[in-house]
Design an enzyme around this catalytic site. Structure first.
Site, PDB file in Angstrom:
ATOM      1  N   LEU A 142       0.864  -1.176   0.000  1.00  0.00           N
ATOM      2  CA  LEU A 142       0.000   0.000   0.000  1.00  0.00           C
ATOM      3  C   LEU A 142       0.902   1.227   0.000  1.00  0.00           C
ATOM      4  O   LEU A 142       1.973   1.213   0.625  1.00  0.00           O
ATOM      5  CB  LEU A 142      -0.888   0.043   1.256  1.00  0.00           C
ATOM      6  CG  LEU A 142      -2.035  -0.957   1.382  1.00  0.00           C
ATOM      7  CD1 LEU A 142      -2.745  -0.746   2.722  1.00  0.00           C
ATOM      8  CD2 LEU A 142      -3.032  -0.817   0.239  1.00  0.00           C
ATOM      9  N   ASP A 143       0.463   2.290  -0.682  1.00  0.00           N
ATOM     10  CA  ASP A 143       1.214   3.533  -0.618  1.00  0.00           C
ATOM     11  C   ASP A 143       1.319   3.985   0.831  1.00  0.00           C
ATOM     12  O   ASP A 143       0.439   3.717   1.655  1.00  0.00           O
ATOM     13  CB  ASP A 143       0.515   4.630  -1.428  1.00  0.00           C
ATOM     14  CG  ASP A 143       0.492   4.324  -2.920  1.00  0.00           C
ATOM     15  OD1 ASP A 143       1.316   3.503  -3.369  1.00  0.00           O
ATOM     16  OD2 ASP A 143      -0.351   4.912  -3.626  1.00  0.00           O
ATOM     17  N   ARG A 144       2.366   4.719   1.128  1.00  0.00           N
ATOM     18  CA  ARG A 144       2.599   5.177   2.502  1.00  0.00           C
ATOM     19  C   ARG A 144       1.398   5.942   3.063  1.00  0.00           C
ATOM     20  O   ARG A 144       1.026   5.768   4.228  1.00  0.00           O
ATOM     21  CB  ARG A 144       3.848   6.065   2.529  1.00  0.00           C
ATOM     22  CG  ARG A 144       4.222   6.559   3.909  1.00  0.00           C
ATOM     23  CD  ARG A 144       5.506   7.345   3.868  1.00  0.00           C
ATOM     24  NE  ARG A 144       5.873   7.803   5.201  1.00  0.00           N
ATOM     25  CZ  ARG A 144       6.970   8.496   5.473  1.00  0.00           C
ATOM     26  NH1 ARG A 144       7.818   8.786   4.495  1.00  0.00           N
ATOM     27  NH2 ARG A 144       7.234   8.880   6.697  1.00  0.00           N
ATOM     28  N   ARG A 248      -5.181   6.128  -7.773  1.00  0.00           N
ATOM     29  CA  ARG A 248      -4.953   7.579  -7.728  1.00  0.00           C
ATOM     30  C   ARG A 248      -4.871   8.171  -9.139  1.00  0.00           C
ATOM     31  O   ARG A 248      -5.464   9.210  -9.422  1.00  0.00           O
ATOM     32  CB  ARG A 248      -3.681   7.863  -6.927  1.00  0.00           C
ATOM     33  CG  ARG A 248      -3.794   7.442  -5.479  1.00  0.00           C
ATOM     34  CD  ARG A 248      -2.446   7.349  -4.779  1.00  0.00           C
ATOM     35  NE  ARG A 248      -1.794   8.648  -4.667  1.00  0.00           N
ATOM     36  CZ  ARG A 248      -0.587   8.824  -4.135  1.00  0.00           C
ATOM     37  NH1 ARG A 248       0.096   7.767  -3.693  1.00  0.00           N
ATOM     38  NH2 ARG A 248      -0.054  10.024  -4.060  1.00  0.00           N
TER      39      ARG A 248
END
Length: 321
Positions: A142-144, A248
């Protein structure tokens, strides 16, 4: 600093260890040894598999016999770990654990692993929490700045099973995102190809490009906010493929960027939401469905939105904007 001497030893690869790269295996075996030294001893032929030299990307097979050479490293002094609070908080984020895997509700702002100037990430935290676990590896990422469900395998066999489900698209993921504007009900999927670029700074940026990799995200409107002066929609996003920053960029390319996205967002929209308390990327991995790697039983996991995000939605719902 005192010095640790790792003695020469031999190790036979078991059924749960096959399939991994030799460099990753050595990093787990030679605690405290930097990556550069691991690559050096492999290149110099000090590491042997079945009495032969190998390359750092060699994938181990069950039954392989590995010669692990003696390595001298400086032992770091015992200092208080500045991340102890974060590590202890991580225990409360575990929503499921058995002998095969751990499912975590990852907090926003926590990287999944160290690197790029970060010494600490979720996987390092879990290894500190579970010092006796012989195997802990990320199944996906997962993105930060994204919160929500993340899986960690506790056995090599579980990792292989879950990776196979990812490749075969048998793993179902549902994310929740707050996006700019009124999402058209007719947009039920976005399949724009995505190309990843790495800037000189090391930052990753993804854009829609015909030369990119095939990508598919399914979208569904969950809630609109007719009483709010902020033009926004809460959507479900289900990524069929797993490209970097996929949800995104797919949201952005159809004109509906995600709230508080510092790479692909819309400044004016973000400023409006900041005034009602939103101070993080509104992207959350809410649901995960898999076939259990041991039993084959279909199981689902859910991670509710944190209070900060539900408070923002309540404000939008009431029209207090």
């Amino acid at each position: 600093m005192s010095e640790i001497q790792h003695q020469v030893r031999f190790h036979t690869i078991g059924p749960d260890e096959g399939g991994q790269r030799i460099d990753n295996f050595l990093l787990t075996q030679l605690k405290g040894v930097p990556k550069s030294m691991v690559y050096r001893i492999v290149r110099k032929g000090e590491v042997r598999v079945n009495k032969k030299r190998i390359k750092p990307d060699y994938r181990l097979q069950e039954g392989d016999e590995i010669r692990i050479p003696p390595v001298r490293v400086n032992e770091k002094p015992d200092l208080p770990n500045p991340n102890l609070d974060k590590i202890s908080q991580l225990e409360g984020c575990i929503i499921f654990e058995d002998d095969h895997m751990i499912v975590v509700n990852k907090p926003a702002g926590m990287a999944v692993h160290g690197g790029s100037g970060l010494q600490y990430g979720l996987i390092e935290g879990l290894r500190a929490l579970r010092p006796n676990a012989k195997f802990l590896e990320l199944v996906h990422r997962l993105d930060r700045d994204t919160s929500g469900l993340l899986m960690v395998a506790k056995k090599r066999s579980a990792l292989r099973s879950l990776h196979e489900q990812l490749r075969d698209k048998d793993m179902e993921k549902t994310y929740i995102a707050l996006v700019f504007g009124s999402w058209p009900g007719k947009i039920k999927k976005v399949d724009s190809p995505l190309l990843k670029n790495t800037l000189q700074s090391g930052e990753r940026v993804v854009r829609v490009d015909p030369a990119g990799k095939a990508s598919l995200t399914r979208f569904k409107v969950r809630e609109r906010y007719p009483l709010s002066s902020i033009n926004t929609t809460l959507v479900e996003a289900s990524p069929v493929t797993g490209r970097t920053h996929q949800i995104r960029v797919h949201s952005q390319c159809v004109g509906h960027p995600i709230a508080q996205d510092n790479k692909y967002g819309m400044r004016g929209f973000d400023e409006q939401l900041r005034k009602i308390g939103l101070n993080r990327l509104f992207l959350h991995a809410e649901r995960l469905a898999i076939s259990h790697p041991s039993t084959g039983e279909r199981v689902q996991f859910f991670a509710p939105l944190e209070k900060h995000l539900t408070d923002v939605l309540l404000t939008l719902r009431k029209g207090n904007t």
